[in-house]
Structures are given as C-alpha cells and as structure tokens.
Design a protein around this motif. Structure first.
Motif, mmCIF file in Angstrom:
data_model
loop_
_atom_site.group_PDB
_atom_site.id
_atom_site.type_symbol
_atom_site.label_atom_id
_atom_site.label_comp_id
_atom_site.label_asym_id
_atom_site.label_seq_id
_atom_site.Cartn_x
_atom_site.Cartn_y
_atom_site.Cartn_z
ATOM 1 N N ASN A 47 -10.065 77.919 -120.467
ATOM 2 C CA ASN A 47 -9.218 77.306 -121.452
ATOM 3 C C ASN A 47 -8.038 77.802 -120.919
ATOM 4 N N CYS A 50 -4.470 78.557 -122.943
ATOM 5 C CA CYS A 50 -4.734 79.280 -124.116
ATOM 6 C C CYS A 50 -4.801 81.084 -123.244
ATOM 7 N N ASP A 52 -7.624 81.732 -122.773
ATOM 8 C CA ASP A 52 -9.476 81.891 -123.352
ATOM 9 C C ASP A 52 -10.334 82.625 -121.950
ATOM 10 N N CYS A 75 -8.693 84.129 -127.643
ATOM 11 C CA CYS A 75 -7.802 83.720 -128.740
ATOM 12 C C CYS A 75 -8.922 83.676 -130.383
ATOM 13 N N SER A 78 -11.559 80.384 -130.496
ATOM 14 C CA SER A 78 -12.226 80.752 -129.226
ATOM 15 C C SER A 78 -13.388 81.868 -129.430
ATOM 16 N N ARG A 137 -5.347 73.141 -130.391
ATOM 17 C CA ARG A 137 -6.261 74.243 -130.310
ATOM 18 C C ARG A 137 -7.186 73.813 -130.197
ATOM 19 N N CYS A 140 -9.532 75.339 -127.324
ATOM 20 C CA CYS A 140 -10.571 76.715 -127.332
ATOM 21 C C CYS A 140 -11.405 76.777 -128.562
HETATM 22 ZN ZN ZN Z 1 -7.298 79.610 -127.831
#
Ligand code: ZN
Length: 163
Positions: A47, A50, A52, A75, A78, A137, A140
């Motif tokens: 991702n 972010c 991830d 994060c 995730s 988000r 995530c």
């Molecule tokens: Zn994330």
C-alpha cells in the motif's frame, strides 16, 4: 519495530479513536506472524500510500486453509488487520474464507452485506469497523485481505479447477 505510542501521535492525527485496545494488542503481539515453510500459496501486497507491506503464506489442502502466516511492516492498522485476518481464516474452508473477506469488506463500507455471514465469523476484525470513517486508511485495513485473496486465486489458477 516502531513504538505504538508514536503511531498514536501526530503522524496519524485525528484517528486516535481507531486505536482501541484490541487493535494495539494485535499490533504489539501479532498472531500468526512469520513465513510458513510448508506454504503452497503466497502473495505480496503493498500500500504505497502508507508504506505498508504484507506477505502472506498459506497451506491450502482439501480446499481448506490449513495454516496461514503473514510477514511485513507498516502502520498499526495494516499489521493488526493481518493478524486478525489470519486468526479468522485459519482452519476454514475456502468458501468460508470468501464469506469472511466479503463480510469484512462490508464492515469497511464496501460491497454489500448480501450472503454475508454473521459478524462473529469476523472475530477481532470487527474492531476495525471504525476505519470506514477514514477512507485513506481503508487501504491499510484491506491490504492483508486482498493479498490473501490474491494468494488463494494464484493457487487455484495454478492448480486448475476450483472448489
Ligand atoms: Zn497503513
């Protein structure tokens, strides 16, 4: 690994209420973390929004997810979602795994609830419902789900014939 306290701070401003205890528990002490040496299905997901990254390995036998593990970084949402997802699908037939992932997407405000199993099937994933209020988000929260589905899809395509 970063400190959860840090993640709760400025970098994620405004989403503090997402971090309920159960999410932090999975982040700090993830379930099914690692690489499954006996895996016959695997997929990688990222991702970029972010940063991830998730790698899923699973052992599928008799159209059932016998075992599953995840590795990666990113994060709290995730990583905790991956932990919760592996917990929810481990030992389940592929048909049930599809229902769970569908119910999870519905929980996040995507898709429709038609044919979705009762929320109990989601296990701890239910605690991520609040994420739907934060569209940025959702990616995530969905990363591990989509990565696992990709791994299963690749496995079935390679094998030929589906349940
Ligand atoms: Zn994330």
């Amino acid at each position: 690994m970063s400190q959860p306290e840090k993640l709760q701070g400025g970098a994620m401003g405004g989403v503090e209420d997402l971090y309920r205890e159960v999410i932090l528990d999975h982040f700090k002490a993830p379930k099914n973390r690692g690489v499954l040496p006996t895996a016959n299905a695997h997929a990688e997901g990222v991702n970029p929004l972010c940063g991830d990254q998730i790698s899923m390995t699973a052992l599928i036998e008799n159209d059932e997810v016998k075992d599953v593990k995840f590795a990666g970084h990113g994060c709290a949402i995730s990583q905790s979602a991956a932990s919760m997802l592996t917990q929810a699908v481990k030992g389940k037939p592929l048909s049930v795994v599809r229902q769970i992932t569908q119910a999870y997407k519905t929980l996040l405000g995507l898709g429709n609830s038609e044919g979705a199993p009762p929320p109990e099937a989601l296990g701890d994933l239910i605690s991520l419902e609040g994420v739907k209020k934060y569209p940025v988000r959702i990616k995530c929260a969905l990363l591990s789900c989509n990565t696992l589905l990709q791994g299963i899809e690749d496995f079935l395509n390679k094998r030929g014939g589906r349940p």
